[in-house]
Every structure is written in structure tokens, then in C-alpha cells.
Design a protein around this motif. Structure first.
Motif, PDB file in Angstrom:
ATOM      1  N   TRP A 182       0.828  -1.217   0.000  1.00 23.49           N
ATOM      2  CA  TRP A 182       0.000   0.000   0.000  1.00 23.49           C
ATOM      3  C   TRP A 182       0.857   1.261   0.000  1.00 23.49           C
ATOM      4  CZ3 TRP A 182      -3.792  -1.700   4.449  1.00 23.49           C
ATOM      5  CH2 TRP A 182      -4.677  -2.643   3.936  1.00 23.49           C
ATOM      6  N   THR A 183       1.926   1.231   0.786  1.00 21.06           N
ATOM      7  CA  THR A 183       2.767   2.441   0.786  1.00 21.06           C
ATOM      8  C   THR A 183       3.446   2.590  -0.572  1.00 21.06           C
ATOM      9  OG1 THR A 183       4.377   1.176   2.036  1.00 21.06           O
ATOM     10  CG2 THR A 183       3.156   2.811   3.250  1.00 21.06           C
ATOM     11  N   LEU A 184       3.856   1.436  -1.157  1.00 18.95           N
ATOM     12  CA  LEU A 184       4.442   1.522  -2.501  1.00 18.95           C
ATOM     13  C   LEU A 184       3.450   2.133  -3.486  1.00 18.95           C
ATOM     14  CD1 LEU A 184       6.248  -1.927  -2.836  1.00 18.95           C
ATOM     15  CD2 LEU A 184       7.320   0.308  -3.096  1.00 18.95           C
ATOM     16  N   GLN A 185       2.208   1.753  -3.344  1.00 11.42           N
ATOM     17  CA  GLN A 185       1.188   2.204  -4.291  1.00 11.42           C
ATOM     18  C   GLN A 185       0.734   3.643  -4.019  1.00 11.42           C
ATOM     19  OE1 GLN A 185      -2.314  -0.340  -4.384  1.00 11.42           O
ATOM     20  NE2 GLN A 185      -3.566   1.360  -5.113  1.00 11.42           N
ATOM     21  N   CYS A 186       0.557   3.987  -2.759  1.00  5.58           N
ATOM     22  CA  CYS A 186      -0.169   5.227  -2.442  1.00  5.58           C
ATOM     23  C   CYS A 186       0.702   6.385  -1.921  1.00  5.58           C
ATOM     24  CB  CYS A 186      -1.235   4.951  -1.385  1.00  5.58           C
ATOM     25  SG  CYS A 186      -2.426   3.709  -1.900  1.00  5.58           S
ATOM     26  N   ALA A 187       1.858   6.089  -1.341  1.00  4.02           N
ATOM     27  CA  ALA A 187       2.649   7.179  -0.749  1.00  4.02           C
ATOM     28  C   ALA A 187       3.409   7.899  -1.860  1.00  4.02           C
ATOM     29  CB  ALA A 187       3.616   6.614   0.286  1.00  4.02           C
ATOM     30  N   ARG A 188       2.995   9.122  -2.128  1.00  4.08           N
ATOM     31  CA  ARG A 188       3.588   9.850  -3.260  1.00  4.08           C
ATOM     32  C   ARG A 188       3.618  11.339  -2.974  1.00  4.08           C
ATOM     33  NH1 ARG A 188       4.329   6.643  -7.733  1.00  4.08           N
ATOM     34  NH2 ARG A 188       3.500   4.606  -7.226  1.00  4.08           N
ATOM     35  N   GLY A 189       4.588  12.003  -3.578  1.00  4.46           N
ATOM     36  CA  GLY A 189       4.624  13.471  -3.499  1.00  4.46           C
ATOM     37  C   GLY A 189       5.371  13.945  -2.273  1.00  4.46           C
ATOM     38  N   GLU A 190       4.699  14.821  -1.505  1.00  5.17           N
ATOM     39  CA  GLU A 190       5.319  15.396  -0.307  1.00  5.17           C
ATOM     40  C   GLU A 190       4.832  14.655   0.926  1.00  5.17           C
ATOM     41  OE1 GLU A 190       7.309  18.172  -0.483  1.00  5.17           O
ATOM     42  OE2 GLU A 190       7.073  18.175  -2.671  1.00  5.17           O
ATOM     43  N   VAL A 191       5.718  14.483   1.896  1.00  5.96           N
ATOM     44  CA  VAL A 191       5.270  13.931   3.174  1.00  5.96           C
ATOM     45  C   VAL A 191       4.760  15.092   4.016  1.00  5.96           C
ATOM     46  CG1 VAL A 191       5.896  12.613   5.223  1.00  5.96           C
ATOM     47  CG2 VAL A 191       7.042  12.148   3.049  1.00  5.96           C
ATOM     48  N   LEU A 192       3.540  14.944   4.504  1.00  5.52           N
ATOM     49  CA  LEU A 192       2.927  16.022   5.294  1.00  5.52           C
ATOM     50  C   LEU A 192       3.428  15.993   6.734  1.00  5.52           C
ATOM     51  CD1 LEU A 192      -0.685  15.579   3.939  1.00  5.52           C
ATOM     52  CD2 LEU A 192       0.745  17.632   3.654  1.00  5.52           C
ATOM     53  N   ASP A 193       3.649  17.182   7.283  1.00  7.97           N
ATOM     54  CA  ASP A 193       4.013  17.282   8.699  1.00  7.97           C
ATOM     55  C   ASP A 193       2.699  17.397   9.478  1.00  7.97           C
ATOM     56  OD1 ASP A 193       5.296  17.537  11.049  1.00  7.97           O
ATOM     57  OD2 ASP A 193       6.217  19.477  10.629  1.00  7.97           O
ATOM     58  N   LEU A 194       2.078  16.246   9.690  1.00 10.31           N
ATOM     59  CA  LEU A 194       0.762  16.241  10.337  1.00 10.31           C
ATOM     60  C   LEU A 194       0.892  16.571  11.825  1.00 10.31           C
ATOM     61  CD1 LEU A 194      -0.456  12.821   8.896  1.00 10.31           C
ATOM     62  CD2 LEU A 194      -1.107  15.094   8.064  1.00 10.31           C
ATOM     63  N   ALA A 195      -0.102  17.201  12.361  1.00  9.66           N
ATOM     64  CA  ALA A 195      -0.211  17.286  13.820  1.00  9.66           C
ATOM     65  C   ALA A 195      -1.291  16.292  14.215  1.00  9.66           C
ATOM     66  CB  ALA A 195      -0.595  18.690  14.236  1.00  9.66           C
ATOM     67  N   VAL A 196      -0.966  15.429  15.146  1.00 11.50           N
ATOM     68  CA  VAL A 196      -1.917  14.380  15.541  1.00 11.50           C
ATOM     69  C   VAL A 196      -2.088  14.403  17.048  1.00 11.50           C
ATOM     70  CG1 VAL A 196      -2.412  11.904  15.495  1.00 11.50           C
ATOM     71  CG2 VAL A 196      -1.154  12.940  13.614  1.00 11.50           C
ATOM     72  N   GLU A 197      -3.320  14.509  17.470  1.00 11.88           N
ATOM     73  CA  GLU A 197      -3.631  14.356  18.900  1.00 11.88           C
ATOM     74  C   GLU A 197      -4.138  12.949  19.080  1.00 11.88           C
ATOM     75  OE1 GLU A 197      -5.702  18.644  19.861  1.00 11.88           O
ATOM     76  OE2 GLU A 197      -6.865  16.824  19.837  1.00 11.88           O
ATOM     77  N   SER A 198      -3.564  12.258  20.024  1.00 10.25           N
ATOM     78  CA  SER A 198      -4.052  10.896  20.236  1.00 10.25           C
ATOM     79  C   SER A 198      -4.025  10.546  21.711  1.00 10.25           C
ATOM     80  CB  SER A 198      -3.164   9.906  19.475  1.00 10.25           C
ATOM     81  OG  SER A 198      -3.480   8.594  19.849  1.00 10.25           O
ATOM     82  N   PRO A 199      -5.035   9.826  22.154  1.00  9.34           N
ATOM     83  CA  PRO A 199      -4.931   9.244  23.494  1.00  9.34           C
ATOM     84  C   PRO A 199      -3.743   8.284  23.511  1.00  9.34           C
ATOM     85  CG  PRO A 199      -7.097   8.846  22.521  1.00  9.34           C
ATOM     86  CD  PRO A 199      -6.255   9.417  21.447  1.00  9.34           C
ATOM     87  N   THR A 200      -3.235   8.015  24.682  1.00 13.44           N
ATOM     88  CA  THR A 200      -2.026   7.196  24.778  1.00 13.44           C
ATOM     89  C   THR A 200      -2.233   6.003  25.708  1.00 13.44           C
ATOM     90  OG1 THR A 200      -1.209   8.464  26.648  1.00 13.44           O
ATOM     91  CG2 THR A 200      -0.550   9.218  24.461  1.00 13.44           C
ATOM     92  N   TYR A 201      -1.303   5.071  25.668  1.00 16.27           N
ATOM     93  CA  TYR A 201      -1.249   3.992  26.657  1.00 16.27           C
ATOM     94  C   TYR A 201       0.183   3.896  27.158  1.00 16.27           C
ATOM     95  CZ  TYR A 201       0.491   1.022  22.762  1.00 16.27           C
ATOM     96  OH  TYR A 201       1.190   0.497  21.699  1.00 16.27           O
ATOM     97  N   ASN A 202       0.334   3.221  28.265  1.00 18.86           N
ATOM     98  CA  ASN A 202       1.651   3.190  28.875  1.00 18.86           C
ATOM     99  C   ASN A 202       2.402   1.907  28.507  1.00 18.86           C
ATOM    100  OD1 ASN A 202       3.463   4.602  30.646  1.00 18.86           O
ATOM    101  ND2 ASN A 202       3.265   2.798  31.961  1.00 18.86           N
ATOM    102  N   VAL A 203       3.642   2.077  28.107  1.00 20.96           N
ATOM    103  CA  VAL A 203       4.497   0.912  27.866  1.00 20.96           C
ATOM    104  C   VAL A 203       5.631   0.981  28.873  1.00 20.96           C
ATOM    105  CG1 VAL A 203       6.139  -0.129  26.262  1.00 20.96           C
ATOM    106  CG2 VAL A 203       3.937   0.665  25.418  1.00 20.96           C
ATOM    107  N   GLN A 204       5.773  -0.100  29.631  1.00 24.14           N
ATOM    108  CA  GLN A 204       6.765  -0.098  30.700  1.00 24.14           C
ATOM    109  C   GLN A 204       8.164   0.194  30.156  1.00 24.14           C
ATOM    110  OE1 GLN A 204       7.060  -3.688  32.913  1.00 24.14           O
ATOM    111  NE2 GLN A 204       7.669  -2.615  34.777  1.00 24.14           N
ATOM    112  N   GLY A 205       8.803   1.155  30.798  1.00 21.30           N
ATOM    113  CA  GLY A 205      10.151   1.513  30.380  1.00 21.30           C
ATOM    114  C   GLY A 205      10.188   2.502  29.233  1.00 21.30           C
ATOM    115  N   LYS A 206       9.031   2.798  28.659  1.00 20.45           N
ATOM    116  CA  LYS A 206       8.998   3.705  27.499  1.00 20.45           C
ATOM    117  C   LYS A 206       8.116   4.917  27.761  1.00 20.45           C
ATOM    118  CE  LYS A 206      10.782   0.588  24.511  1.00 20.45           C
ATOM    119  NZ  LYS A 206      12.199   0.814  24.568  1.00 20.45           N
TER     120      LYS A 206
END
Ligand code: AHR
Length: 534
Positions: free
Chosen positions: A413-437
Motif C-alpha cells: 500500500w505504501t508503494l502504491q499510495c505514498a507519493r509526493g510530499e510527506v505532510l508534517d501532520l499534527a496528531v492528537e491521540s490518546p495514549t497507553y503506557n508501555v513499561q520503560g517507554k
């Protein structure tokens, strides 16, 4: 939205919804710690990371197991063409549009004499490949690979033997490939029936020379000096080459970053890029105990750390050298790989080695890696999914055909669809905790824009819940939905096989038409691609 400035765009949207924190989890786009359960993606066409270099979706074919013999080359097979190339595999790779392919190794290259693999096939020696304890017939070599690359439409990335090989023989291979005629090595190529030079641009100066397992393994400074000499001799033949020094073989190496610093201190001015490698596992390497999938799905963020760290070393040496040249990165081996680890070919020809079977969770992480590579388009110029056929690969062959593993889909899919400029998206997302990270965003999003086409690639790391997503368009939203698919399923451990090739297969994704805000839901543990156009 009328305001021109991005800051005010973000401020307005933040005031309207959840708080944006300054806690950027990594270079890219995720503003973690959203209090809302809805994730928001802000698309601003004026904010771009870089033009996407499609070579970041390259791959790799090594003389290893059944990658070459029985993979891309199988004379005598009813599926082979007159050159012995598997037509079904060739057509598939061509259709996928893999932009660059690394060859011939890998560990194999550090004991490989390229002269064994050129010239009349009946005169080529059968040798023992010590890297994989395998019988190598040399019936497929440099000219066959380059012919195959032309047939599939991929650019070659050739690896050089810096283990048992000498800078003299590395330069001889450049002369064999790139010099038109009139010299010892170019005339040898012509004697071998290849009149026109191959004009190979990209070369890896050795493979994983920091690793104890590597034939000819040596200390960093010694390798740096050898690489320097090699690059110098190669450039005398063809000054236009793009050369990649051998960086650390993984962040787990004790010499990680030190190796890279010392190597570059010896050869910075003679090379253009440095290699990064990493394989990721969903088990405990020490004990073999079962994995932690929530943590596993965050490993593409580890890939980004590695990119940032190696870029930091490059820039340190650049500054110390008062150099104006900025090195680019070649992440030329990456994948999930932890089950089929036995690399002993038991002195067989084309044994079944490293034939990893990929499940759904592996595919989701591979989608995450593709997202990460896009987000680092400003620094990573080449990257190679390791590998392409049979060996830790998206497709597996048998005498009658091939099937696609789960990881095939996000990569294709990335081979097929990722084209042109990469956007500098701003993304708000809820998070989860990963131990040590710490906090890991549930949603990992990358996007590209090609003219009026916008494509979003969305990994939902939430193992249990579908997630609501709101896309907020900074400028006029595209109004047509194009290619739109999702990879998900009930069982994260499900995999494909010859018996059941579509157990894990993409499904159409009902993407909504856009307005100034576009709302949809991505399923739990899924990777989704949505393309809009105007
Ligand atoms: O891709 C398999 C092997 O992994 C390669 O030969 C080597 O470079 C790495 O260690």
C-alpha cells in the motif's frame, strides 16, 4: 479556517477540542496525551516534511536460502522464462513497483568473490558459502541480477565484500559494471556478452562489519580506513557514485554509536550515507518467553530513535570536520524477524532458511515502520525491507506459485499510495503506557500529498477498541474518496499459507466524504490507508 499561521490554526483547534501538549513524543507528528477519546489529525498542506524519496520503500535479495534459487530464479521450472527468471515472481515485484533492491548480501557478501558469478555458466565454480553454510552454484550472479532488475523496473543497490574482499577488487567490480569499454574489467564484461555499462549508482561498502558473526569482522577504525581506501579507488573509476558506509548492525550492539562515530571519523568525506539495520521481535530474546503485543506495536518509534541517534552522530562528525556535507541514512535492513532464526544451511543448495511466517500483528508493525520511514523522509534516502522473496519476506514461493504474507499489504500500500510530499501532520491521540517507554499514542499516522491527492496511513495500536478519528483540514478538503483499505481481523496471530492464502487479507474501508472535518472510525488493531482526491 482563515488564519494563515499554523500556530493559530493549532491553537484554535486545540481550544475547540482537547489540549495540545508540547510533549512531542518523537520527531514527526504525534502530540501525545490527548484527554479526549477521539484522535484528531490536522492536515495543513503548507506543512511538509520533505519530498518523499520512494527509495525508502526498497527491498533486499540475498544469496540466502531460497531467495535467489527457487525464489526469483528457477530454470527448469514451468514458471520460468528463457532467462530462468520466475515469471510469476517477476510480474508481482514489477506490479508492486519496488524502487530499489539491495544485492547480493547481507552476510553472504563478506565472503563472496564476484568473479565466481560472472562469465559462462558452465565455467562458474560451485563453492561453499560460509556465511550460511550453503552450497552456492553461482549460476546467478551480478549480470543476471542486473538483468532481472531491469525486467522488474528496480534500481540496484550493490553490496561489496569488505570481509575477504579487497578495495582493489571492489574497484574492479565498479570498472566491470560502469566503465564503457577499453579497460581490463570493462572488456571482461563485454566478453561476457554485456556490451553496455550497467551504470550502477548506489553501493554499500561492506555489510555489518561491526558484528562478530561477519566474515572479516574488524575494529571500527580499521574498517573506516578500509572503507575510505575502497571509496577512493571506486571514485577514481566513477566519481558520480553514491557510497554508503557500514554503520552499526543494530542498536543492541555494545559498540552502537561508537562504531558509527569512529568509522565516520576515518571516512566521512569519502562517503555519502551510512547504513542502519534493525530486526524486531515479539518475544523475550533471552528467555524466548511470549511477547507483549502492545509494546511490540510501538517498536516503529524505536526505529525513529535509531534514525535520530545515527543522524546525531553523522552531524557530530560533520561539525568536527567543519564539513559542509550532510550524510543521508540508508536503513537498508529492517523487518520483524525472530521465529525462523536458524541460519545453518547444512551444506545444501537453496535450503529453506529464515522462512518466517508473518501474522497480523507483524503486519501492523510493518505499517508502523512504513509510517516512520515517511516521517523521516528528510534524512533517510534509502531503506530496504529485508527481504523480498522467501527469506523473511512478504512472499513465499513453491513449485506452483506463491502466496502473500500479511506484511505484504502495508508494504504494497505504501508503494502504491505514498507519493509526493510527506505532510508534517499534527496528531492528537490518546495514549497507553508501555513499561520503560512511557506514553505511546494509540494512533500513529503518516500522510502524503501529491497535487490534490492526500493519503493518510493510520495504525491503530489499540488492541481492544476501535478509535474515533477526526481529520481537520487546514485548507479546502479534497472531495472524492479513492483507494481505501484496512487490514485487521479478530486474531492477531492469524497468518497466511498456501492452504489458506487469504486468512489475513485487506478489506475495503468505508471512508467518508470530506467536509471541513471528516469523521470515521478505525477498527481495533488495524492498519488503514485512505486516499482522497479533488
Ligand atoms: O537479512 C538476514 C541477515 O541479517 C543479513 O544477511 C545480515 O546482514 C543481517 O544480520
Amino acid at each position: 479556517m482563515k488564519s494563515n499561521s499554523r500556530r493559530s490554526f493549532l491553537k484554535q483547534t486545540a481550544m475547540a477540542g482537547t489540549a495540545l501538549t508540547a510533549n512531542r513524543w518523537f520527531k514527526g507528528n504525534v502530540f501525545a496525551q490527548s484527554a479526549s477519546t477521539t484522535a484528531r489529525i490536522y492536515v495543513d498542506p503548507a506543512q511538509k516534511i520533505a519530498t518523499l524519496e520512494r527509495k525508502v520503500f526498497g527491498s533486499f535479495i540475498e544469496h540466502l536460502g531460497r531467495a535467489v534459487y527457487g525464489g526469483i530464479y528457477e530454470p527448469g521450472s514451468r514458471l520460468a522464462d528463457a532467462n530462468g527468471f520466475r515469471k510469476d515472481v517477476l510480474e508481482e515485484i514489477k506490479r508492486m513497483g519496488v524502487p530499489i533492491i539491495r544485492y547480493p548480501g547481507g552476510n553472504f557478501v563478506s565472503g563472496y568473490n564476484w568473479l565466481d558469478g560472472v562469465g559462462p555458466k558452465d565455467k562458474r565454480p560451485v563453492v561453499l558459502d560460509k556465511a550460511w553454510n550453503t552450497i552456492e552454484t553461482n549460476q546467478f550472479g551480478t549480470n543476471e541480477f542486473l538483468e532481472w532488475c531491469r525486467a522488474v523496473g528496480s534500481e540496484p543497490l550493490l553490496g561489496l565484500n569488505l570481509g575477504t574482499g579487497t578495495p582493489e577488487m571492489a574497484a574492479a567490480l565498479v570498472e566491470y559494471c560502469n566503465q564503457e569499454k577499453g579497460t581490463k574489467w570493462s572488456e571482461l564484461r563485454r566478453e561476457h556478452g554485456v556490451e553496455k555499462p550497467h551504470n550502477i549508482k548506489y553501493w554499500c561498502i561492506g555489510n555489518e562489519m561491526d558484528g562478530w558473526w561477519q566474515i572479516g569482522h574488524m575494529p571500527a577504525r580499521e574498517y573506516g580506513l578500509k572503507a575510505r581506501d575502497c571509496a577512493n579507488q571506486m571514485r577514481m573509476i566513477d566519481p558520480s557514485l553514491q557510497l554508503i558506509a557500514c554503520g552499526s548492525s543494530s542498536p543492541g550492539m555494545q559498540t552502537y554509536l561508537e562504531w558509527d562515530r569512529q568509522v565516520l571519523e576515518e571516512c566521512y568525506d569519502m562517503v555519502d550515507g551510512i547504513s542502519l539495520h534493525c530486526y524486531y521481535r515479539n518475544d523475550d530474546q533471552e528467555t524466548g518467553a511470549g511477547g507483549d503485543t502492545a509494546k511490540f506495536l510501538s517498536f516503529n518509534l524505536e526505529m525513529e530513535n535509531q534514525i535520530n541517534e545515527i543522524a546525531g552522530v553523522c552531524d557530530y562528525v560533520k561539525a568536527r570536520n567543519r564539513s559542509s556535507k550532510k550524510l543521508w541514512l540508508s536503513f537498508d535492513e529492517w523487518n520483524v524477524w525472530y521465529r525462523a532464526r536458524n541460519g545453518d544451511g547444512k551444506r545444501q543448495q537453496a535450503p529453506h532458511l529464515l522462512e518466517e511466517v508473518y501474522n497480523l500483528e507483524d503486519a501492523l508493525l510493518v505499517g508502523g515502520f512504513c509510517n516512520s520511514l515517511m516521517r523521516h523522509a528528510e534524512r533517510v534516502r534509502i531503506a530496504c525491507l529485508a527481504q523480498l522473496v522467501n527469506v523473511i519476506a512478504p512472499i513465499t514461493t513453491n513449485a506452483d506459485g506463491f502466496f502473500r504474507h500479511t506484511i505484504y499489504y502495508p508494504y504494497a500500500w505504501t508503494l502504491q499510495c505514498a507519493r509526493g510530499e510527506v505532510l508534517d501532520l499534527a496528531v492528537e491521540s490518546p495514549t497507553y503506557n508501555v513499561q520503560g517507554k512511557g506514553a505511546v499514542p494509540y494512533l500513529d499516522v503518516s500522510g502524503t500529498m501529491d497535487g490534490k491527492n492526500v493519503t493518510l496511513f493510520v495504525l491503530n495500536r489499540d488492541l481492544n477498541k476501535a478509535r474515533d478519528v477526526e481529520v481537520i483540514w487546514r485548507e479546502a478538503a479534497p472531495d472524492k474518496v479513492g483507494f481505501s483499505q484496512v487490514l485487521t481481523g479478530r486474531d492477531l496471530k492469524a497468518f497466511n499459507s498456501f492452504e489458506n492464502p487469504n486468512k489475513v487479507a485487506p478489506q475495503p474501508f468505508e471512508a467518508p466524504k470530506t467536509g471541513s472535518k471528516t469523521k470515521f472510525q478505525v477498527p481495533a488493531h488495524s492498519y488503514t490507508v485512505i486516499q482522497w482526491s479533488s
